[in-house]
Design an enzyme around this catalytic site. Sequence first.
Site, PDB file in Angstrom:
ATOM      1  N   HIS A 120       0.875  -1.334   0.092  1.00 43.17           N
ATOM      2  CA  HIS A 120      -0.040  -0.017   0.207  1.00 43.17           C
ATOM      3  C   HIS A 120       0.865   1.355   0.010  1.00 43.17           C
ATOM      4  CE1 HIS A 120      -3.394  -2.564   2.041  1.00 43.17           C
ATOM      5  NE2 HIS A 120      -2.987  -2.887   0.722  1.00 43.17           N
ATOM      6  N   HIS A 122      -0.425 -10.770  -5.424  1.00 39.61           N
ATOM      7  CA  HIS A 122       0.823 -10.437  -5.043  1.00 39.61           C
ATOM      8  C   HIS A 122       1.744 -11.368  -5.679  1.00 39.61           C
ATOM      9  CE1 HIS A 122      -0.618  -7.438  -2.600  1.00 39.61           C
ATOM     10  NE2 HIS A 122      -1.230  -7.982  -1.562  1.00 39.61           N
TER      11      HIS A 122
END
Length: 308
Positions: free
Chosen positions: A79, A288
Amino acid sequence: MSENQKTLKRDYIFEGKGLHSGLKVTMRISPAPAGTGILFHREDLGPDAVIGAVADYVTTTQRGTTLEKGDIRISTIEHLLSAFSGMGVDNALVTLNAPEAPILDGSALPYVQAFGADGLVEQDAPRTYYEIKEKISYRDESSGSEIVIEPDNGFSVDLTIDFNSHVLGVQKVHYDEGTDYAAEVAPCRTFVFFHELEFLFRNNLIKGGDLENAVVIVEHPVPEEDLARMAALFNVEKVDRLPDGYLDNVKLHFPDECARHKLLDLIGDFSLIGYRIKGKITADKSGHKINTTVARIVREMIKKEINQ
């Protein structure tokens, strides 16, 4: 005319809990000289415990991206990296006193609001781009995820999520250099399916999770006793399933917030290439693992070209 690199105007302090470890962490984000890139410093491990934010150091990608070099480990960085990339920060030093970045509200918004309020500093060095010269395709057969990168004059992403969920459906999002990252991507929070929560708790994950930093998808009506147990796990009085299939803990910022969060993650993970790229990315069911695998592939291509 080439763009120059940028860094922050001042230091920023963020405090909170690691999503998976539950550990309290203080994180200081500081300006850095041109050419530094993004560095993470684990100050609890000593003055030399520094690791670069590049795909070479990616290890585990379960529920987040982790970098590891020797004894230095730093998790759930995607993030913050996404905020750097989306806001145009090329150089920064991130200092932490724990092995995981704070989850904050589960999005990139706290970072974007902080950096955006002050603006950035332009540095006396050109920003380096890598132009994708030929089509790159990678598919993970185990998950059905696929990422394709094609040559293009700018950077863009077309991303699709499909979890076989009647609540989410199939969501598609587009991002390019004209997209307002701060308004359209940064606020989008991480998400989880209700049926995954107990499993995650039992496996020592999401120790720092709460009902303010995640969108919870509830595919089917849930017995009251299950809702009560979940409320107890999160230490809140009551939770309920809304008619649209989401838990009533948060209100969606966008109907396709979950797809936008996957876009947020991809932007952060792709920053681990170490260069801003010019190319058209098409991502299907990305996460991811595939993001960082493709980032490593591109980074290795760049290394080979440099060494030729």
